[in-house]
Design an enzyme around this catalytic site. Structure first.
Site, PDB file in Angstrom:
ATOM      1  N   GLY A  44     -80.598  49.722  -7.018  1.00  0.00           N
ATOM      2  CA  GLY A  44     -81.003  48.536  -6.259  1.00  0.00           C
ATOM      3  C   GLY A  44     -81.616  48.921  -4.933  1.00  0.00           C
ATOM      4  O   GLY A  44     -81.501  50.067  -4.498  1.00  0.00           O
ATOM      5  N   CYS A  81     -77.917  55.565  -9.509  1.00  0.00           N
ATOM      6  CA  CYS A  81     -78.623  55.485  -8.216  1.00  0.00           C
ATOM      7  C   CYS A  81     -77.753  54.755  -7.177  1.00  0.00           C
ATOM      8  O   CYS A  81     -76.761  55.294  -6.724  1.00  0.00           O
ATOM      9  CB  CYS A  81     -79.987  54.836  -8.422  1.00  0.00           C
ATOM     10  SG  CYS A  81     -81.081  55.068  -7.030  1.00  0.00           S
ATOM     11  N   TYR A  82     -78.091  53.501  -6.842  1.00  0.00           N
ATOM     12  CA  TYR A  82     -77.239  52.770  -5.890  1.00  0.00           C
ATOM     13  C   TYR A  82     -75.812  52.645  -6.454  1.00  0.00           C
ATOM     14  O   TYR A  82     -74.828  52.766  -5.722  1.00  0.00           O
ATOM     15  CB  TYR A  82     -77.829  51.381  -5.642  1.00  0.00           C
ATOM     16  CG  TYR A  82     -77.031  50.562  -4.656  1.00  0.00           C
ATOM     17  CD1 TYR A  82     -77.065  50.857  -3.303  1.00  0.00           C
ATOM     18  CD2 TYR A  82     -76.223  49.502  -5.090  1.00  0.00           C
ATOM     19  CE1 TYR A  82     -76.315  50.128  -2.395  1.00  0.00           C
ATOM     20  CE2 TYR A  82     -75.480  48.758  -4.189  1.00  0.00           C
ATOM     21  CZ  TYR A  82     -75.532  49.073  -2.846  1.00  0.00           C
ATOM     22  OH  TYR A  82     -74.785  48.356  -1.954  1.00  0.00           O
ATOM     23  N   HIS A  87     -82.462  58.098 -12.705  1.00  0.00           N
ATOM     24  CA  HIS A  87     -82.483  56.936 -13.611  1.00  0.00           C
ATOM     25  C   HIS A  87     -82.567  57.388 -15.071  1.00  0.00           C
ATOM     26  O   HIS A  87     -83.669  57.626 -15.572  1.00  0.00           O
ATOM     27  CB  HIS A  87     -83.665  56.023 -13.260  1.00  0.00           C
ATOM     28  CG  HIS A  87     -83.459  55.302 -11.968  1.00  0.00           C
ATOM     29  ND1 HIS A  87     -82.863  54.074 -11.887  1.00  0.00           N
ATOM     30  CD2 HIS A  87     -83.720  55.681 -10.703  1.00  0.00           C
ATOM     31  CE1 HIS A  87     -82.780  53.696 -10.624  1.00  0.00           C
ATOM     32  NE2 HIS A  87     -83.298  54.658  -9.878  1.00  0.00           N
ATOM     33  N   GLU A 105     -82.271  55.567 -17.594  1.00  0.00           N
ATOM     34  CA  GLU A 105     -82.849  54.474 -18.393  1.00  0.00           C
ATOM     35  C   GLU A 105     -84.377  54.522 -18.429  1.00  0.00           C
ATOM     36  O   GLU A 105     -85.018  53.819 -19.205  1.00  0.00           O
ATOM     37  CB  GLU A 105     -82.369  53.116 -17.840  1.00  0.00           C
ATOM     38  CG  GLU A 105     -82.945  52.676 -16.491  1.00  0.00           C
ATOM     39  CD  GLU A 105     -82.235  53.274 -15.281  1.00  0.00           C
ATOM     40  OE1 GLU A 105     -81.646  54.355 -15.398  1.00  0.00           O
ATOM     41  OE2 GLU A 105     -82.298  52.666 -14.192  1.00  0.00           O
ATOM     42  N   ASP A 120     -98.470  39.994 -26.840  1.00  0.00           N
ATOM     43  CA  ASP A 120     -97.349  39.131 -26.450  1.00  0.00           C
ATOM     44  C   ASP A 120     -97.569  37.683 -26.887  1.00  0.00           C
ATOM     45  O   ASP A 120     -96.721  37.083 -27.550  1.00  0.00           O
ATOM     46  CB  ASP A 120     -97.130  39.173 -24.935  1.00  0.00           C
ATOM     47  CG  ASP A 120     -97.165  40.585 -24.411  1.00  0.00           C
ATOM     48  OD1 ASP A 120     -96.870  41.491 -25.207  1.00  0.00           O
ATOM     49  OD2 ASP A 120     -97.498  40.786 -23.236  1.00  0.00           O
ATOM     50  N   LYS A 150     -92.531  45.480 -23.799  1.00  0.00           N
ATOM     51  CA  LYS A 150     -93.719  45.554 -24.653  1.00  0.00           C
ATOM     52  C   LYS A 150     -93.455  46.218 -26.013  1.00  0.00           C
ATOM     53  O   LYS A 150     -93.833  45.695 -27.052  1.00  0.00           O
ATOM     54  CB  LYS A 150     -94.776  46.358 -23.902  1.00  0.00           C
ATOM     55  CG  LYS A 150     -96.125  46.258 -24.482  1.00  0.00           C
ATOM     56  CD  LYS A 150     -96.698  44.976 -24.013  1.00  0.00           C
ATOM     57  CE  LYS A 150     -98.092  44.716 -24.330  1.00  0.00           C
ATOM     58  NZ  LYS A 150     -98.534  43.539 -23.565  1.00  0.00           N
TER      59      LYS A 150
END
Ligand code: XMP
Length: 519
Positions: A59, A86-87, A175, A177, A233, A375
């Site tokens: 964050g 991270c945070y 990160h 992710e 999309d 996506k």
């Protein structure tokens, strides 16, 4: 009791990271169900035995200020594994007596991570004790809390992974992710299956069924218009709606005049002839151009385009009886970059035309079935819906179109120059069999005229910027490494066939710190 309530799950506590949904989707990729909770809304979860693990997101906050957000005790009361990212890593460390400080050296982008000791969380994560990770921080854990040990470090973050194996608390500064962290998924899988021992209960097939059922129960006997752009999309949204509500659906395709060369003809052909959708085609190119006249500011451009889109959809919706809903292909990254989703303090990056660009007051209610997806997940969903390969593999194209690829004032002349340059670039990619290796590529026209020499004559013309990135989800991106030969060919072709351009440059920034589009 609702069956879903009984599914084993992971709770992601959101502290406002741009990447929180990316954590959720990585977990989905592992076939596991997860829920995101805003850090301000954590209540007592102790009776929920389906929660098998907690992930604390990153964050934009800092824990170095006196009045900073601490780790909520309700999380610790659960007595289950925790992974802080991270945070989240920093507040986990702080909670147990670690020290956090603002580092003089920021770490944004790739960093080499060195393994220092073994842990369950890093099983099969390192290759020869090293790996490449994606960092995005300035604060660091500079003193480890009691009961924790250091598992890995980077140049600017000596405690980049810390663990308390006994309590099953894990903190990582980078990160995992983000797709640019090598083996990030292995680390997440280690957390899910080796540490939390959570069961797999999530699939895209189920998701398709759920989305169709949700749309049906929302629309009932009303009619829906679908804002069609021709991209993946909105095509997936249109197909979901067709399955859910049949002929209660009408698609509207607006030609903004900011589309790529020949795009309007291709879209009409694809959707009327190939997908047999009810389609209204609106040529609004002159009105878009006149509203954008003399507008420089990127956010103003986006707001004008968003507002005009809605005005036109409302105008055409009135021509059909009982239209209550406007469906559009908003994806999760559009939401997160336009505003904060869970109410956490994530920073606004830009107003994506179909989100932040929407006027506050709208007569139509929105249907956005893809707004928690990314996506590549939408592409997989499109495959489930039998969307053809050429449509599925089209590069993303933003709603505001070429307007955000012409920094500064937009003119008809600039649009025409850009359409030709982009056409040459994309054709070169296709002819060199590179199109499908690249996540998104485009040409932009910079508001910069420079001097050149052609046929012994001085020229003073625009600069064309080429951008081509690899990415998994648009949240992070790396530039594509073309060969010198490719650059030479594409630059020659653009200069020789597009009048108005005498210089071609290539954008070599990653996202972050840049974004994929220029505005
Ligand atoms: P950025 O520039 O934010 O782009 O790194 C990430 C992805 O989103 C696309 N994009 C948009 N798509 N409406 C859209 O439908 C928009 O306003 C918009 N702005 C950016 C961009 O092309 C990239 O794929």
């Amino acid at each position: 009791m609702n069956k879903e309530k009984l599914l084993e799950k992971i709770i992601i506590v959101d502290y406002g990271s741009q990447f929180t949904q990316l954590i959720a989707r990585k977990i989905r990729e592992c076939g596991v169900y997860s829920e995101i909770i805003n850090f301000q809304k954590i209540k007592n979860l102790i009776n929920d035995k389906t929660i098998k693990g907690i992930i604390l997101s990153g964050g934009p906050l800092t824990i170095t200020k006196k009045k900073s957000v601490a780790l909520n005790n309700n999380i610790l009361k659960l007595n289950i594994p925790i992974l802080g990212i991270c945070y989240g890593h920093q507040i986990l460390a702080k909670k147990f007596g670690g020290k956090i400080k603002i580092s003089n050296e920021r770490e944004f982008g790739h960093a080499i991570l060195q393994s220092n000791s073994k842990s369950l969380i890093t099983k099969n994560f390192f290759k020869k004790n090293k790996t490449l990770v994606w960092m995005s921080h300035q604060d660091i854990v500079h003193k480890i809390p009691g009961g924790f040990k250091k598992v890995a470090s980077s140049n600017n973050s000596k405690n980049a992974i810390i663990v308390n194996e006994k309590k099953k608390y894990y903190g990582v500064q980078f990160h995992p992710e983000v797709s640019h962290t090598h083996n990030g998924k292995i680390l997440i899988k280690n957390f899910l299956f080796r540490i939390c021992k959570v069961k797999k209960t999530w699939s895209l097939k189920n998701q398709k069924k759920n989305l169709i059922t949700d749309i049906r129960s929302k629309v009932k006997n009303n009619k829906v218009i679908c804002a069609l752009s021709g991209g993946v999309d909105s095509s997936v949204v249109a197909l979901l709606l067709k399955k859910a509500v049949g002929n209660k659906l009408t698609c509207i395709f607006i030609n903004t005049g900011l589309l790529r060369k020949n795009e309007e003809h291709e879209v009409v052909h694809n959707f009327k002839k190939r997908l047999k959708l009810k389609l209204i085609y609106v040529d609004a190119s002159s009105i878009f151009l006149s509203r954008l006249k003399n507008i420089n500011n990127p956010e103003t451009k986006r707001k004008i385009i968003g507002k005009l889109f809605i005005q036109l959809f409302e105008k055409y919706a009135k021509k059909i009886k009982n239209v209550k809903f406007l469906a559009q292909g908003t994806l999760y990254p559009d939401l997160i970059e336009s505003k904060t989703v869970t109410g956490s303090p994530s920073s606004k990056i830009k107003s994506h035309h179909n989100v932040g660009g929407l006027p506050k007051k709208m007569n139509l209610k929105l249907i956005e079935p893809l707004n928690s997806l990314f996506k590549d997940e939408v592409r997989k969903l499109g495959k489930e819906l039998s969307l053809s390969k050429d449509l599925l593999l089209r590069h993303p194209f933003p709603g505001p179109g070429l307007a955000i690829r012409i920094p500064g004032k937009i003119t008809k002349e600039k649009i025409n120059i850009l359409k030709e340059a982009d056409y040459v670039f994309i054709n070169e990619l296709r002819n060199s069999n590179l199109y499908n290796n690249i996540w998104q590529a485009y040409a932009a026209l910079l508001p910069l005229k420079t001097v050149g020499v052609m046929g012994d004559k001085r020229t003073y013309e625009y600069t064309c910027l080429l951008r081509a990135v690899t990415s998994e989800d648009g949240m992070t991106a790396d530039f594509f490494p073309f060969s010198k030969k490719f650059f030479q060919e594409v630059s020659n072709k653009i200069i020789n066939s597009v009048s108005g351009i005498n210089r071609v440059v290539y954008d070599i920034t990653t996202k972050p710190p840049s974004t994929i589009e220029l505005e």
